[in-house]
Design a protein around this motif. Structure first.
Motif, PDB file in Angstrom:
ATOM      1  N   ALA A  12       0.933  -1.187   0.090  1.00 38.03           N
ATOM      2  CA  ALA A  12       0.088  -0.058   0.049  1.00 38.03           C
ATOM      3  C   ALA A  12       0.795   1.124   0.047  1.00 38.03           C
ATOM      4  O   ALA A  12       0.584   2.163  -0.835  1.00 38.03           O
ATOM      5  N   ALA A  13       1.900   1.413   0.753  1.00 38.51           N
ATOM      6  CA  ALA A  13       2.838   2.503   0.745  1.00 38.51           C
ATOM      7  C   ALA A  13       3.380   2.490  -0.544  1.00 38.51           C
ATOM      8  O   ALA A  13       3.587   3.707  -1.144  1.00 38.51           O
ATOM      9  N   GLY A  14       3.731   1.557  -1.312  1.00 38.87           N
ATOM     10  CA  GLY A  14       4.600   1.609  -2.663  1.00 38.87           C
ATOM     11  C   GLY A  14       3.485   2.286  -3.617  1.00 38.87           C
ATOM     12  O   GLY A  14       3.692   2.995  -4.600  1.00 38.87           O
ATOM     13  N   ILE A  15       2.078   1.789  -3.277  1.00 42.23           N
ATOM     14  CA  ILE A  15       0.923   2.488  -4.333  1.00 42.23           C
ATOM     15  C   ILE A  15       0.909   3.800  -4.034  1.00 42.23           C
ATOM     16  O   ILE A  15       0.854   4.491  -4.911  1.00 42.23           O
ATOM     17  N   LEU A  16       1.046   4.236  -2.789  1.00 38.96           N
ATOM     18  CA  LEU A  16       0.765   5.640  -2.350  1.00 38.96           C
ATOM     19  C   LEU A  16       2.290   6.459  -2.945  1.00 38.96           C
ATOM     20  O   LEU A  16       1.895   7.656  -3.376  1.00 38.96           O
ATOM     21  N   LEU A  17       3.260   5.942  -2.859  1.00 39.73           N
ATOM     22  CA  LEU A  17       4.456   6.376  -3.149  1.00 39.73           C
ATOM     23  C   LEU A  17       4.307   6.784  -4.942  1.00 39.73           C
ATOM     24  O   LEU A  17       4.814   7.831  -5.494  1.00 39.73           O
ATOM     25  N   GLY A  18       3.943   5.536  -5.502  1.00 38.05           N
ATOM     26  CA  GLY A  18       3.787   5.755  -7.051  1.00 38.05           C
ATOM     27  C   GLY A  18       3.032   6.707  -7.302  1.00 38.05           C
ATOM     28  O   GLY A  18       2.958   7.548  -8.371  1.00 38.05           O
ATOM     29  N   ALA A  19       1.772   6.939  -6.626  1.00 35.20           N
ATOM     30  CA  ALA A  19       0.780   7.968  -7.194  1.00 35.20           C
ATOM     31  C   ALA A  19       1.344   9.288  -6.932  1.00 35.20           C
ATOM     32  O   ALA A  19       1.113  10.212  -7.662  1.00 35.20           O
ATOM     33  N   PHE A  20       1.866   9.694  -5.687  1.00 35.77           N
ATOM     34  CA  PHE A  20       2.687  10.862  -5.469  1.00 35.77           C
ATOM     35  C   PHE A  20       3.689  11.188  -6.444  1.00 35.77           C
ATOM     36  O   PHE A  20       3.548  12.190  -7.276  1.00 35.77           O
ATOM     37  N   PHE A  21       4.506   9.999  -6.987  1.00 37.01           N
ATOM     38  CA  PHE A  21       5.563  10.255  -7.907  1.00 37.01           C
ATOM     39  C   PHE A  21       4.957  10.554  -9.322  1.00 37.01           C
ATOM     40  O   PHE A  21       5.141  11.688 -10.071  1.00 37.01           O
ATOM     41  N   PHE A  22       4.044   9.744  -9.745  1.00 37.51           N
ATOM     42  CA  PHE A  22       3.512   9.682 -11.306  1.00 37.51           C
ATOM     43  C   PHE A  22       2.260  11.011 -11.231  1.00 37.51           C
ATOM     44  O   PHE A  22       2.253  11.380 -12.319  1.00 37.51           O
ATOM     45  N   GLY A  23       1.602  11.116 -10.329  1.00 33.00           N
ATOM     46  CA  GLY A  23       0.751  12.241 -10.045  1.00 33.00           C
ATOM     47  C   GLY A  23       1.522  13.643 -10.255  1.00 33.00           C
ATOM     48  O   GLY A  23       1.128  14.545 -10.831  1.00 33.00           O
ATOM     49  N   GLY A  24       2.678  13.748  -9.370  1.00 38.97           N
ATOM     50  CA  GLY A  24       3.466  15.061  -9.543  1.00 38.97           C
ATOM     51  C   GLY A  24       4.052  14.953 -10.961  1.00 38.97           C
ATOM     52  O   GLY A  24       4.228  16.286 -11.352  1.00 38.97           O
ATOM     53  N   LEU A  25       4.499  14.074 -11.527  1.00 36.29           N
ATOM     54  CA  LEU A  25       5.137  14.222 -12.967  1.00 36.29           C
ATOM     55  C   LEU A  25       3.940  14.521 -13.781  1.00 36.29           C
ATOM     56  O   LEU A  25       4.302  15.579 -14.625  1.00 36.29           O
TER      57      LEU A  25
END
Length: 107
Positions: A12-25
């Motif tokens: 779940a933390a990996g999914i949230l980190l990915g959402a932050f990273f790719f959403g920010g991109l």
């Protein structure tokens, strides 16, 4: 049972980190293309996103369980988010035309 929860929490933390990273991109590309200083947007965003994701993966090491399994589950969540983000970004081709028109003023 505690190790399983650690893996689920790590995923779940990996999914949230990915959402932050790719959403920010995604947000950076939308804002940076039409800004006066796109280089500052892209460099600043890259540094912020990478720092946040690396810090998040570092904190995953503190979860109970085998460190490599925890990191692997977090990485799996990050990759799943990447695949979803890529699919969502590819489904909206009309936005690309809009960005190309905005970027046509570049020297």
């Amino acid at each position: 049972m505690g190790e399983t929860w650690g893996l689920v929490l790590s995923l779940a933390a990996g999914i949230l980190l990915g959402a932050f990273f790719f959403g920010g991109l995604w947000w950076t590309v939308r804002r940076g293309v039409s800004s006066r200083n796109p280089g500052l947007w892209f460099i600043g965003s890259t540094l912020l996103r990478i720092s946040a994701v690396m810090t998040g993966f570092y904190f995953l090491l503190g979860l109970p369980g085998e460190s490599w399994q925890i990191l692997l589950a977090g990485l799996l969540g990050f990759i799943i988010t990447r695949l979803v983000a890529t699919r969502l970004a590819g489904s909206d081709k009309s936005d690309l035309d809009h960005l190309e028109r905005k970027a046509s003023h570049a020297p």
